[in-house]
Write a protein that holds these residues in place. Structure first.
Motif, PDB file in Angstrom:
ATOM      1  N   HIS A 181       0.907  -1.324  -0.149  1.00 51.31           N
ATOM      2  CA  HIS A 181      -0.113   0.065   0.049  1.00 51.31           C
ATOM      3  C   HIS A 181       0.741   1.410   0.025  1.00 51.31           C
ATOM      4  N   VAL A 182       2.243   0.964  -0.130  1.00 49.77           N
ATOM      5  CA  VAL A 182       3.131   2.384  -0.234  1.00 49.77           C
ATOM      6  C   VAL A 182       2.617   3.091  -1.362  1.00 49.77           C
ATOM      7  N   ASN A 183       2.588   4.402  -1.239  1.00 51.93           N
ATOM      8  CA  ASN A 183       2.264   5.230  -2.462  1.00 51.93           C
ATOM      9  C   ASN A 183       3.103   6.534  -2.230  1.00 51.93           C
ATOM     10  N   THR A 184       3.342   7.176  -3.386  1.00 48.14           N
ATOM     11  CA  THR A 184       4.141   8.424  -3.277  1.00 48.14           C
ATOM     12  C   THR A 184       3.695   9.667  -2.567  1.00 48.14           C
ATOM     13  N   TYR A 185       2.282   9.851  -2.419  1.00 51.20           N
ATOM     14  CA  TYR A 185       1.744  11.003  -1.766  1.00 51.20           C
ATOM     15  C   TYR A 185       2.370  10.751  -0.228  1.00 51.20           C
ATOM     16  N   ASP A 186       1.970   9.618   0.335  1.00 53.19           N
ATOM     17  CA  ASP A 186       2.402   9.288   1.837  1.00 53.19           C
ATOM     18  C   ASP A 186       3.975   9.315   1.896  1.00 53.19           C
ATOM     19  N   LEU A 187       4.851   8.897   1.249  1.00 49.61           N
ATOM     20  CA  LEU A 187       5.998   9.034   1.139  1.00 49.61           C
ATOM     21  C   LEU A 187       6.544  10.331   1.178  1.00 49.61           C
ATOM     22  N   LEU A 188       6.133  11.373   0.608  1.00 52.45           N
ATOM     23  CA  LEU A 188       6.467  12.735   0.304  1.00 52.45           C
ATOM     24  C   LEU A 188       5.992  13.244   1.670  1.00 52.45           C
ATOM     25  N   HIS A 189       4.467  13.065   2.011  1.00 55.99           N
ATOM     26  CA  HIS A 189       3.916  13.811   3.037  1.00 55.99           C
ATOM     27  C   HIS A 189       4.580  13.617   4.314  1.00 55.99           C
ATOM     28  N   ALA A 190       5.214  12.464   4.704  1.00 57.23           N
ATOM     29  CA  ALA A 190       5.953  12.359   5.888  1.00 57.23           C
ATOM     30  C   ALA A 190       7.223  13.073   5.894  1.00 57.23           C
ATOM     31  N   LYS A 191       7.503  13.364   7.157  1.00 61.11           N
ATOM     32  CA  LYS A 191       8.693  14.161   7.516  1.00 61.11           C
ATOM     33  C   LYS A 191       9.837  12.880   7.735  1.00 61.11           C
ATOM     34  N   LYS A 192       9.586  12.197   8.310  1.00 62.93           N
ATOM     35  CA  LYS A 192      10.476  10.779   8.610  1.00 62.93           C
ATOM     36  C   LYS A 192       9.977   9.630   7.977  1.00 62.93           C
ATOM     37  N   LEU A 193      10.677   8.853   7.517  1.00 59.16           N
ATOM     38  CA  LEU A 193      10.364   7.632   7.056  1.00 59.16           C
ATOM     39  C   LEU A 193      11.009   6.399   7.673  1.00 59.16           C
ATOM     40  N   LEU A 194      10.173   5.587   8.253  1.00 61.00           N
ATOM     41  CA  LEU A 194      10.795   4.355   9.130  1.00 61.00           C
ATOM     42  C   LEU A 194      10.489   3.136   8.439  1.00 61.00           C
ATOM     43  N   ILE A 195      11.462   2.481   8.076  1.00 55.55           N
ATOM     44  CA  ILE A 195      11.363   1.383   7.174  1.00 55.55           C
ATOM     45  C   ILE A 195      11.794  -0.047   8.277  1.00 55.55           C
ATOM     46  N   MET A 196      10.877  -1.121   8.384  1.00 60.58           N
ATOM     47  CA  MET A 196      11.322  -2.146   9.034  1.00 60.58           C
ATOM     48  C   MET A 196      12.090  -2.853   8.141  1.00 60.58           C
ATOM     49  N   GLU A 197      13.104  -3.444   8.929  1.00 63.35           N
ATOM     50  CA  GLU A 197      14.342  -4.122   8.187  1.00 63.35           C
ATOM     51  C   GLU A 197      14.013  -5.225   7.187  1.00 63.35           C
ATOM     52  N   THR A 198      12.805  -5.944   7.414  1.00 67.34           N
ATOM     53  CA  THR A 198      12.316  -7.036   6.689  1.00 67.34           C
ATOM     54  C   THR A 198      11.585  -6.588   5.540  1.00 67.34           C
ATOM     55  N   ALA A 199      11.080  -5.314   5.472  1.00 66.06           N
ATOM     56  CA  ALA A 199      10.377  -4.605   4.299  1.00 66.06           C
ATOM     57  C   ALA A 199      11.248  -4.078   3.186  1.00 66.06           C
ATOM     58  N   ILE A 200      12.501  -4.216   3.479  1.00 65.76           N
ATOM     59  CA  ILE A 200      13.382  -3.462   2.414  1.00 65.76           C
ATOM     60  C   ILE A 200      13.317  -4.490   1.053  1.00 65.76           C
ATOM     61  N   MET A 201      13.817  -5.717   1.086  1.00 60.82           N
ATOM     62  CA  MET A 201      13.654  -6.353   0.166  1.00 60.82           C
ATOM     63  C   MET A 201      12.181  -6.587  -0.755  1.00 60.82           C
ATOM     64  N   PRO A 202      11.110  -6.656   0.020  1.00 62.60           N
ATOM     65  CA  PRO A 202       9.988  -6.487  -0.626  1.00 62.60           C
ATOM     66  C   PRO A 202       9.820  -5.332  -1.512  1.00 62.60           C
ATOM     67  N   ILE A 203      10.180  -4.195  -0.883  1.00 66.24           N
ATOM     68  CA  ILE A 203      10.066  -2.924  -1.715  1.00 66.24           C
ATOM     69  C   ILE A 203      10.805  -3.017  -2.916  1.00 66.24           C
ATOM     70  N   VAL A 204      11.993  -3.316  -2.943  1.00 65.21           N
ATOM     71  CA  VAL A 204      12.958  -3.422  -3.897  1.00 65.21           C
ATOM     72  C   VAL A 204      12.477  -4.259  -5.066  1.00 65.21           C
ATOM     73  N   GLU A 205      11.897  -5.456  -4.733  1.00 63.42           N
ATOM     74  CA  GLU A 205      11.317  -6.597  -5.453  1.00 63.42           C
ATOM     75  C   GLU A 205       9.739  -5.683  -6.357  1.00 63.42           C
ATOM     76  N   LYS A 206       9.372  -5.241  -5.466  1.00 63.89           N
ATOM     77  CA  LYS A 206       7.971  -4.402  -5.774  1.00 63.89           C
ATOM     78  C   LYS A 206       8.290  -3.619  -6.840  1.00 63.89           C
ATOM     79  N   LEU A 207       9.207  -2.719  -6.770  1.00 68.27           N
ATOM     80  CA  LEU A 207       9.634  -1.535  -7.697  1.00 68.27           C
ATOM     81  C   LEU A 207      10.531  -1.980  -8.708  1.00 68.27           C
ATOM     82  N   THR A 208      11.169  -2.939  -8.648  1.00 61.44           N
ATOM     83  CA  THR A 208      12.009  -3.030  -9.765  1.00 61.44           C
ATOM     84  C   THR A 208      11.789  -4.467 -10.752  1.00 61.44           C
ATOM     85  N   GLN A 209      10.579  -5.046 -10.395  1.00 62.19           N
ATOM     86  CA  GLN A 209      10.028  -6.350 -11.385  1.00 62.19           C
ATOM     87  C   GLN A 209       9.235  -5.698 -12.599  1.00 62.19           C
TER      88      GLN A 209
END
Length: 209
Positions: A181-209
């Motif tokens: 459910h990550v989207n551009t608006y919420d990414l930019l709207h937040a001042k600080k971005l907290l990413i759980m360590e186990t979420a990094i690879m799913p993010i990469v896979e979702k945006l590079t495939q």
């Protein structure tokens, strides 16, 4: 970019994580960001606005005065938009504001947003955690430990965790999203971005495939 992994208590775990350049180090595309944010906000509009036009106003359709000889402009029935209480000319009607955006453009926009956050050092990596029960106090404690209590934050988790999501519901400046459910608006709207360590690879896979 190397970032230290933190516990939700604010302490360092003792290891670091390398953020992949294919997501967090691309050449930002501002126009793609503009298009994606525009599409997201347009999709959130209700579009239920409506006003009464001439055919929807109640009133007689009798001609209110004769056509000629009164010295005034000719007029039709009382529902004319020229009279008070009459219909509205070209008033708003219910409509759907959403529009389709190319999937590739969305991916470029999100990678650009992640890159901007990385360049500004507004990303923190958290070790995987969960709460025993959904309590706002737990989430507030985490933000306080990380010194983000007074800032808009977005926590990205690999999958839905009800205890974490419900714990953040009553905090106005905090938001929790899973990777899907990550989207551009919420990414930019937040001042600080907290990413759980186990979420990094799913993010990469979702945006590079």
């Amino acid at each position: 970019m190397n970032l230290s992994v933190l516990k939700y208590t604010g302490e360092e775990v003792g290891r670091s994580v390398q953020l992949p350049k294919e997501v967090f180090g691309v050449e930002p595309n501002d126009h793609a960001i503009y298009l994606d944010v525009k599409a997201i906000l347009a999709g959130r509009r209700q579009g239920t606005h409506q006003s009464k036009e001439r055919n929807a106003v109640s009133g007689s359709r009798r001609k209110i005065k004769r056509q000629k000889g009164t010295g005034a402009a000719r007029a039709g029935d009382i529902k004319s938009p020229l009279f008070r209480g009459g219909g509205r000319i070209f008033g708003p009607r219910p409509r759907d504001y959403s529009f389709k955006l190319n999937r590739k453009v969305k991916k470029i926009a999100r990678k650009s947003a992640f890159t901007y956050k990385a360049k500004a050092n507004h990303i923190s990596i958290l070790e995987s955690f969960s709460f025993e029960a959904p309590k706002t106090k737990n989430y507030l404690g985490m933000l306080q430990n990380l010194s983000f209590l007074d800032q808009k934050t977005l926590l990205i988790i690999p999958s839905v965790d009800k205890n974490i999501v419900l714990s953040s519901k009553n905090i106005k400046q905090a938001k929790v999203l899973c990777v899907d459910h990550v989207n551009t608006y919420d990414l930019l709207h937040a001042k600080k971005l907290l990413i759980m360590e186990t979420a990094i690879m799913p993010i990469v896979e979702k945006l590079t495939q």
